[in-house]
Scaffold this motif. Structure first.
Motif, short mmCIF file in Angstrom:
data_model
loop_
_atom_site.label_atom_id
_atom_site.label_comp_id
_atom_site.label_asym_id
_atom_site.label_seq_id
_atom_site.Cartn_x
_atom_site.Cartn_y
_atom_site.Cartn_z
N PRO A 123 0.81 -1.23 0.00
CA PRO A 123 0.00 0.00 0.00
C PRO A 123 0.84 1.27 0.00
CG PRO A 123 -0.23 -1.19 2.09
CD PRO A 123 0.47 -2.09 1.15
N VAL A 124 2.01 1.24 0.64
CA VAL A 124 2.89 2.42 0.60
C VAL A 124 3.38 2.65 -0.82
CG1 VAL A 124 5.00 3.46 1.47
CG2 VAL A 124 3.59 2.07 3.00
N ALA A 125 3.78 1.56 -1.49
CA ALA A 125 4.23 1.68 -2.87
C ALA A 125 3.11 2.19 -3.77
CB ALA A 125 4.74 0.33 -3.37
N LEU A 126 1.90 1.72 -3.52
CA LEU A 126 0.75 2.15 -4.32
C LEU A 126 0.52 3.66 -4.19
CD1 LEU A 126 -1.67 1.35 -6.11
CD2 LEU A 126 -2.96 0.92 -4.00
N SER A 127 0.76 4.18 -3.01
CA SER A 127 0.56 5.62 -2.81
C SER A 127 1.56 6.47 -3.58
CB SER A 127 0.66 5.95 -1.32
OG SER A 127 2.00 5.87 -0.85
N LYS A 128 2.62 5.84 -4.09
CA LYS A 128 3.65 6.56 -4.83
C LYS A 128 3.36 6.65 -6.33
CE LYS A 128 6.38 6.78 -1.16
NZ LYS A 128 6.86 8.05 -0.55
N THR B 267 4.50 -11.89 3.91
CA THR B 267 3.40 -11.33 4.70
C THR B 267 2.31 -10.86 3.75
OG1 THR B 267 4.97 -10.55 6.36
CG2 THR B 267 2.76 -9.58 6.40
N PRO B 268 1.07 -11.29 3.93
CA PRO B 268 0.00 -10.85 3.04
C PRO B 268 -0.17 -9.34 3.07
CG PRO B 268 -0.71 -12.72 4.37
CD PRO B 268 0.60 -12.27 4.93
N ALA B 269 -0.55 -8.79 1.93
CA ALA B 269 -0.82 -7.36 1.84
C ALA B 269 -2.30 -7.08 2.05
CB ALA B 269 -0.38 -6.84 0.48
N THR B 270 -2.60 -5.95 2.66
CA THR B 270 -3.97 -5.51 2.85
C THR B 270 -4.13 -4.12 2.26
OG1 THR B 270 -4.20 -6.78 4.90
CG2 THR B 270 -5.78 -5.01 4.53
N LEU B 271 -5.12 -3.95 1.40
CA LEU B 271 -5.42 -2.65 0.82
C LEU B 271 -6.76 -2.17 1.36
CD1 LEU B 271 -4.42 -3.21 -2.93
CD2 LEU B 271 -3.10 -2.07 -1.13
N ASP B 272 -6.78 -0.95 1.88
CA ASP B 272 -8.00 -0.35 2.42
C ASP B 272 -8.68 0.46 1.32
OD1 ASP B 272 -9.66 1.80 3.69
OD2 ASP B 272 -9.02 0.77 5.52
N PHE C 157 -10.89 2.76 1.39
CA PHE C 157 -11.00 4.20 1.64
C PHE C 157 -9.65 4.89 1.47
CE2 PHE C 157 -14.59 2.28 3.82
CZ PHE C 157 -15.63 2.99 3.23
N ASP C 158 -8.57 4.19 1.79
CA ASP C 158 -7.25 4.75 1.49
C ASP C 158 -7.06 4.90 -0.01
OD1 ASP C 158 -6.55 4.96 4.12
OD2 ASP C 158 -5.37 3.10 4.17
N LEU C 159 -7.59 3.93 -0.76
CA LEU C 159 -7.48 4.02 -2.21
C LEU C 159 -8.23 5.24 -2.74
CD1 LEU C 159 -7.96 0.30 -3.34
CD2 LEU C 159 -5.85 1.60 -3.28
N LEU C 160 -9.38 5.54 -2.14
CA LEU C 160 -10.15 6.71 -2.56
C LEU C 160 -9.37 8.01 -2.37
CD1 LEU C 160 -13.77 6.00 -1.24
CD2 LEU C 160 -12.96 5.92 -3.60
N ASN C 161 -8.54 8.04 -1.33
CA ASN C 161 -7.77 9.25 -1.03
C ASN C 161 -6.39 9.24 -1.70
OD1 ASN C 161 -9.77 10.31 0.70
ND2 ASN C 161 -9.07 8.98 2.37
N GLY C 162 -6.10 8.18 -2.42
CA GLY C 162 -4.81 8.07 -3.07
C GLY C 162 -4.87 8.54 -4.51
N PRO C 163 -3.88 8.16 -5.31
CA PRO C 163 -3.86 8.57 -6.72
C PRO C 163 -5.04 7.97 -7.48
CG PRO C 163 -2.16 6.93 -6.28
CD PRO C 163 -2.71 7.33 -4.96
N GLU C 164 -5.58 8.75 -8.42
CA GLU C 164 -6.76 8.32 -9.16
C GLU C 164 -6.41 7.42 -10.33
OE1 GLU C 164 -8.70 11.86 -10.41
OE2 GLU C 164 -9.21 12.51 -8.38
N ARG C 165 -7.32 6.47 -10.59
CA ARG C 165 -7.28 5.63 -11.78
C ARG C 165 -5.98 4.83 -11.90
NH1 ARG C 165 -7.94 10.52 -13.32
NH2 ARG C 165 -6.12 10.45 -14.70
N VAL C 166 -5.42 4.44 -10.79
CA VAL C 166 -4.22 3.61 -10.83
C VAL C 166 -4.60 2.18 -11.19
CG1 VAL C 166 -2.40 2.56 -9.44
CG2 VAL C 166 -2.86 5.01 -9.26
#
Length: 306
Positions: A204-209, A225-230, A232-241
């Motif tokens: 998720p940190v990489a996704l925010s970049k 370690t499994p990854a978890t994506l929230d 609502f965090d995606l909504l506040n992150g970069p668009e259309r990734v």
């Protein structure tokens, strides 16, 4: 002949055993193995080996029996191969579509370090598309795949930031032209493409970049370690990734192996060999590879390698 088989013992994951020489299928050549290179993923599979599984996917050696269907190289040809399994042995049967001929200028040690990591890097970069002038973030960059991705991407004109655990592991990547950081959060985005191989909290940190409209390609989970994506965090992150899962597998491999060999011969790709040992020391080498005590690739020699 001798081959290495799983033991399911963490401190000595493989042992030698007597075995019959493989009988090739009509489209397979029999290879006398000179060198093989384990991959870190194989060390994980050795923890709970599947029944009948024989490790070994990256080999180099000599054709001693050509394929009965007439395909592939002839007897006496030096080759690099990517068999489905069973390469940690004196002889291996390899489909001819997963072989490439070695020129005199490419030795068996460097060749054996190419297949899985090199094919992964080639296919990963094709998935990412044209990289000239693009900003690229690569996580988990200090392994075999990361080294090849870095050299190929920088050579293609990318501005690449590589994430490594320590400065020592990043030194070689910096020499290849990468900007090196030691935490995903420290990477100065946004990036056009993120190549993510660690999973866990890093994804998720990489996704925010990623820049709006950019691409994240997820090709591994080295953290185990499994990854978890929230959402609502995606909504506040970069668009259309776009988030795209990637796995390198899918024969035939021969053309990609030939491309990698050609790059090595032209001095445009330089396998990083962190350790070369006689295959009598395979068990110890596998433990060190699993525990990240080897930088780059480890190569084991069965005898007679160039």
């Amino acid at each position: 002949m001798q081959r290495l088989i799983p033991t399911a013992e963490p401190t000595r994951p493989v042992a030698f055993a007597d075995a019959s020489q493989p009988v090739p299928e009509p489209d397979e050549a029999l290879i006398k193995v000179e060198a093989f290179a384990p991959n870190r993923g194989e060390t994980f599979l050795l923890e709970r080996p599947r029944p009948q599984w024989l490790p070994g996917k990256d080999i180099a050696g000599l054709v001693v029996q050509a394929a009965a269907d007439g395909s592939g190289p002839g007897v006496g040809t030096r080759v690099v191969g990517h068999p489905p399994q069973g390469g940690w042995a004196e002889y291996a049967a390899v489909p001819t579509h997963s072989l490439a001929v070695l020129p005199d200028g490419v030795d068996s040690v460097r060749a054996a370090a190419l297949p899985l990591a090199g094919i992964t890097a080639l296919r990963l970069l094709r998935t990412a598309g044209s990289l000239t002038g693009r900003r690229v973030l690569l996580t988990g960059a200090s392994g075999g795949v990361g080294h090849y991705v870095t050299e190929l991407a920088v050579g293609a004109g990318a501005e690449l930031t590589a994430v490594t655990a320590t400065p020592a592991r990043g030194a070689r990547l910096a020499a290849l032209g990468a900007r090196v950081v030691h935490d995903v959060a420290a990477a100065q985005g946004p990036f056009d493409v993120v190549l993510e191989s660690t999973g866990g909290p890093n994804l998720p940190v990489a996704l925010s970049k990623v820049r709006p409209g950019g691409l994240l390609v997820w090709f591994g989970q080295a953290s185990r370690t499994p990854a978890t994506l929230d959402f609502f965090d995606l909504l506040n992150g970069p668009e259309r990734v776009t988030i795209q899962h990637f796995h390198y597998a899918g024969a035939p491999y021969g053309d990609d192996l030939a491309a990698l060999v050609s790059l090595v011969e032209q001095d445009r790709l330089h396998p990083e060999i962190g350790r070369t040992e006689d295959w009598a020391r395979t068990a110890e080498t596998l433990v060190d590879l699993r525990e990240r005590r080897i930088r780059g690739k480890a190569v084991l020699l069965t005898g007679g390698g160039r």
